[in-house]
Motif scaffolding. Sequence first.
Motif, PDB file in Angstrom:
ATOM      1  N   ALA A   1       0.832  -0.958   0.088  1.00 10.32           N
ATOM      2  CA  ALA A   1      -0.076  -0.085   0.242  1.00 10.32           C
ATOM      3  C   ALA A   1       0.870   1.270   0.158  1.00 10.32           C
ATOM      4  CB  ALA A   1      -0.831   0.087   1.215  1.00 10.32           C
ATOM      5  N   THR A   2       2.146   1.261   0.855  1.00 13.21           N
ATOM      6  CA  THR A   2       2.919   2.518   0.658  1.00 13.21           C
ATOM      7  C   THR A   2       3.593   2.580  -0.476  1.00 13.21           C
ATOM      8  OG1 THR A   2       3.139   1.717   3.118  1.00 13.21           O
ATOM      9  CG2 THR A   2       4.719   3.357   2.072  1.00 13.21           C
ATOM     10  N   GLN A   3       3.931   1.691  -1.128  1.00 13.96           N
ATOM     11  CA  GLN A   3       4.695   1.839  -2.248  1.00 13.96           C
ATOM     12  C   GLN A   3       3.629   2.229  -3.437  1.00 13.96           C
ATOM     13  OE1 GLN A   3       5.912  -2.186  -3.119  1.00 13.96           O
ATOM     14  NE2 GLN A   3       7.826  -2.026  -2.495  1.00 13.96           N
ATOM     15  N   ARG A   4       2.379   1.831  -3.344  1.00 12.01           N
ATOM     16  CA  ARG A   4       1.562   2.232  -4.507  1.00 12.01           C
ATOM     17  C   ARG A   4       1.015   3.790  -4.197  1.00 12.01           C
ATOM     18  NH1 ARG A   4      -1.605  -1.805  -3.930  1.00 12.01           N
ATOM     19  NH2 ARG A   4      -2.781  -1.429  -1.795  1.00 12.01           N
ATOM     20  N   ARG A   5       1.040   4.076  -3.049  1.00  4.70           N
ATOM     21  CA  ARG A   5       0.537   5.537  -2.743  1.00  4.70           C
ATOM     22  C   ARG A   5       1.752   6.347  -3.237  1.00  4.70           C
ATOM     23  NH1 ARG A   5       1.521   8.385   1.080  1.00  4.70           N
ATOM     24  NH2 ARG A   5       2.193   6.929   2.793  1.00  4.70           N
ATOM     25  N   ARG A   6       2.647   6.051  -2.631  1.00  4.03           N
ATOM     26  CA  ARG A   6       3.956   6.776  -3.076  1.00  4.03           C
ATOM     27  C   ARG A   6       4.344   6.973  -4.490  1.00  4.03           C
ATOM     28  NH1 ARG A   6       7.859   4.911   1.846  1.00  4.03           N
ATOM     29  NH2 ARG A   6       7.042   6.060   3.394  1.00  4.03           N
ATOM     30  N   PHE A   7       4.230   5.623  -5.288  1.00  6.11           N
ATOM     31  CA  PHE A   7       4.363   5.860  -6.794  1.00  6.11           C
ATOM     32  C   PHE A   7       3.312   6.213  -7.475  1.00  6.11           C
ATOM     33  CE2 PHE A   7       3.268   4.093 -10.877  1.00  6.11           C
ATOM     34  CZ  PHE A   7       4.679   3.920 -11.454  1.00  6.11           C
TER      35      PHE A   7
ATOM     36  N   SER B   1       7.551  15.546  -5.804  1.00  5.85           N
ATOM     37  CA  SER B   1       8.880  15.039  -5.667  1.00  5.85           C
ATOM     38  C   SER B   1       9.116  14.176  -4.317  1.00  5.85           C
ATOM     39  CB  SER B   1       9.902  16.487  -5.652  1.00  5.85           C
ATOM     40  OG  SER B   1       9.462  16.757  -4.438  1.00  5.85           O
ATOM     41  N   TYR B   2      10.292  13.176  -4.449  1.00  8.52           N
ATOM     42  CA  TYR B   2      10.654  12.548  -3.339  1.00  8.52           C
ATOM     43  C   TYR B   2      10.548  13.360  -2.127  1.00  8.52           C
ATOM     44  CZ  TYR B   2      12.450   9.354  -6.656  1.00  8.52           C
ATOM     45  OH  TYR B   2      12.472   8.340  -8.074  1.00  8.52           O
ATOM     46  N   GLU B   3      11.023  14.543  -2.140  1.00 12.79           N
ATOM     47  CA  GLU B   3      11.082  15.456  -0.864  1.00 12.79           C
ATOM     48  C   GLU B   3       9.687  15.648  -0.125  1.00 12.79           C
ATOM     49  OE1 GLU B   3      12.838  16.532  -3.631  1.00 12.79           O
ATOM     50  OE2 GLU B   3      14.935  16.083  -3.011  1.00 12.79           O
ATOM     51  N   GLN B   4       8.803  15.979  -1.142  1.00 15.58           N
ATOM     52  CA  GLN B   4       7.363  16.396  -0.978  1.00 15.58           C
ATOM     53  C   GLN B   4       6.672  15.206  -0.145  1.00 15.58           C
ATOM     54  OE1 GLN B   4       6.401  17.907  -4.701  1.00 15.58           O
ATOM     55  NE2 GLN B   4       5.958  19.857  -4.040  1.00 15.58           N
ATOM     56  N   ILE B   5       6.799  14.018  -1.008  1.00  8.20           N
ATOM     57  CA  ILE B   5       6.288  12.799  -0.517  1.00  8.20           C
ATOM     58  C   ILE B   5       6.603  12.516   0.896  1.00  8.20           C
ATOM     59  CG2 ILE B   5       5.719  10.256  -0.852  1.00  8.20           C
ATOM     60  CD1 ILE B   5       6.017  11.114  -3.860  1.00  8.20           C
ATOM     61  N   ALA B   6       8.143  12.836   1.125  1.00  9.33           N
ATOM     62  CA  ALA B   6       8.701  12.323   2.468  1.00  9.33           C
ATOM     63  C   ALA B   6       8.457  13.236   3.430  1.00  9.33           C
ATOM     64  CB  ALA B   6      10.382  12.418   2.052  1.00  9.33           C
TER      65      ALA B   6
ATOM     66  N   VAL C   1      11.278   7.034   0.327  1.00  4.82           N
ATOM     67  CA  VAL C   1      10.644   7.138  -0.729  1.00  4.82           C
ATOM     68  C   VAL C   1      10.937   6.828  -2.103  1.00  4.82           C
ATOM     69  CG1 VAL C   1       9.253   8.930  -1.965  1.00  4.82           C
ATOM     70  CG2 VAL C   1       9.269   9.154   0.428  1.00  4.82           C
ATOM     71  N   ARG C   2      12.250   7.168  -2.497  1.00  6.47           N
ATOM     72  CA  ARG C   2      12.829   6.612  -3.704  1.00  6.47           C
ATOM     73  C   ARG C   2      12.900   5.055  -3.938  1.00  6.47           C
ATOM     74  NH1 ARG C   2      18.980   7.144  -3.929  1.00  6.47           N
ATOM     75  NH2 ARG C   2      18.440   5.259  -2.954  1.00  6.47           N
ATOM     76  N   ASP C   3      13.150   4.528  -2.907  1.00  3.02           N
ATOM     77  CA  ASP C   3      13.226   3.072  -2.722  1.00  3.02           C
ATOM     78  C   ASP C   3      11.855   2.647  -3.064  1.00  3.02           C
ATOM     79  OD1 ASP C   3      15.711   3.360  -2.310  1.00  3.02           O
ATOM     80  OD2 ASP C   3      15.795   2.868  -0.193  1.00  3.02           O
ATOM     81  N   SER C   4      10.910   3.259  -2.532  1.00  2.63           N
ATOM     82  CA  SER C   4       9.507   2.511  -2.858  1.00  2.63           C
ATOM     83  C   SER C   4       9.042   2.933  -4.239  1.00  2.63           C
ATOM     84  CB  SER C   4       8.642   3.300  -1.670  1.00  2.63           C
ATOM     85  OG  SER C   4       8.654   3.154  -0.332  1.00  2.63           O
ATOM     86  N   VAL C   5       9.110   4.300  -4.640  1.00  8.64           N
ATOM     87  CA  VAL C   5       8.812   4.254  -5.949  1.00  8.64           C
ATOM     88  C   VAL C   5       9.531   3.440  -6.896  1.00  8.64           C
ATOM     89  CG1 VAL C   5       8.921   6.114  -7.825  1.00  8.64           C
ATOM     90  CG2 VAL C   5       8.134   6.819  -5.434  1.00  8.64           C
ATOM     91  N   GLU C   6      10.830   3.151  -6.867  1.00  7.98           N
ATOM     92  CA  GLU C   6      11.776   2.395  -7.623  1.00  7.98           C
ATOM     93  C   GLU C   6      11.244   0.938  -7.736  1.00  7.98           C
ATOM     94  OE1 GLU C   6      13.782   3.208  -9.920  1.00  7.98           O
ATOM     95  OE2 GLU C   6      13.216   5.297  -9.255  1.00  7.98           O
ATOM     96  N   ALA C   7      11.028   0.458  -6.463  1.00  9.59           N
ATOM     97  CA  ALA C   7      10.306  -1.096  -6.169  1.00  9.59           C
ATOM     98  C   ALA C   7       9.036  -1.125  -7.332  1.00  9.59           C
ATOM     99  CB  ALA C   7      10.011  -1.193  -4.994  1.00  9.59           C
ATOM    100  N   ALA C   8       8.351  -0.161  -7.321  1.00  7.77           N
ATOM    101  CA  ALA C   8       7.035  -0.061  -8.195  1.00  7.77           C
ATOM    102  C   ALA C   8       7.452  -0.077  -9.352  1.00  7.77           C
ATOM    103  CB  ALA C   8       5.843   1.067  -7.787  1.00  7.77           C
TER     104      ALA C   8
ATOM    105  N   GLN D   1       8.828  -1.868 -15.239  1.00  9.93           N
ATOM    106  CA  GLN D   1       9.752  -2.320 -16.243  1.00  9.93           C
ATOM    107  C   GLN D   1       9.751  -3.822 -16.573  1.00  9.93           C
ATOM    108  OE1 GLN D   1      12.931  -0.468 -14.272  1.00  9.93           O
ATOM    109  NE2 GLN D   1      12.760   1.516 -15.360  1.00  9.93           N
ATOM    110  N   ASP D   2       9.836  -4.596 -15.657  1.00  8.98           N
ATOM    111  CA  ASP D   2       9.645  -6.038 -15.913  1.00  8.98           C
ATOM    112  C   ASP D   2       8.582  -6.369 -16.796  1.00  8.98           C
ATOM    113  OD1 ASP D   2      11.941  -6.253 -14.608  1.00  8.98           O
ATOM    114  OD2 ASP D   2      10.848  -6.985 -12.561  1.00  8.98           O
ATOM    115  N   PHE D   3       7.334  -5.840 -16.486  1.00  7.68           N
ATOM    116  CA  PHE D   3       6.231  -6.063 -17.323  1.00  7.68           C
ATOM    117  C   PHE D   3       6.472  -5.838 -18.872  1.00  7.68           C
ATOM    118  CE2 PHE D   3       2.391  -4.350 -19.539  1.00  7.68           C
ATOM    119  CZ  PHE D   3       1.405  -5.510 -19.407  1.00  7.68           C
TER     120      PHE D   3
END
Length: 141
Positions: A85-91, A100-105, A115-122, A127-129
Amino acid sequence: MEVIIKINGQALSVEVSVEVYEFLDRADHKEENLSHEQRRHWDIREFDEYIVAAEDRTNQETPEQYVCRRETLDELLSMLESCTATQRRRFLLYALDGLSYEQIARLDGCSKYTVRDSVEAARKKFQDFFKNRPHETRFSG
């Protein structure tokens, strides 16, 4: 500017602003154009088809394109659901809302690196898709 308005068959002269006059003039022209289109209604097409043709909306997607687009959208949404849920919301805040990452943080009370790690995971899931679909163009619709 002065306009003539007919009320119950009687002409009435009214003083209006330039903006109102221009609006009324555009409305008259649009009404004339629509009546001309109705008069050309000779080949049994529905009147709204004339409007579609006049607005050049003839390049609608085919049923096959629609089904492919819906299937891809469903796959992307299910991929997004596979994120936490956190990754999805941040993405979504980053990709759709443009934060920006700062605003979300600041909103989450964490570091911008988290935040960057969450966005990059999503993003990696997306990208794999697309890597697994080499036969399709990157932005097919």
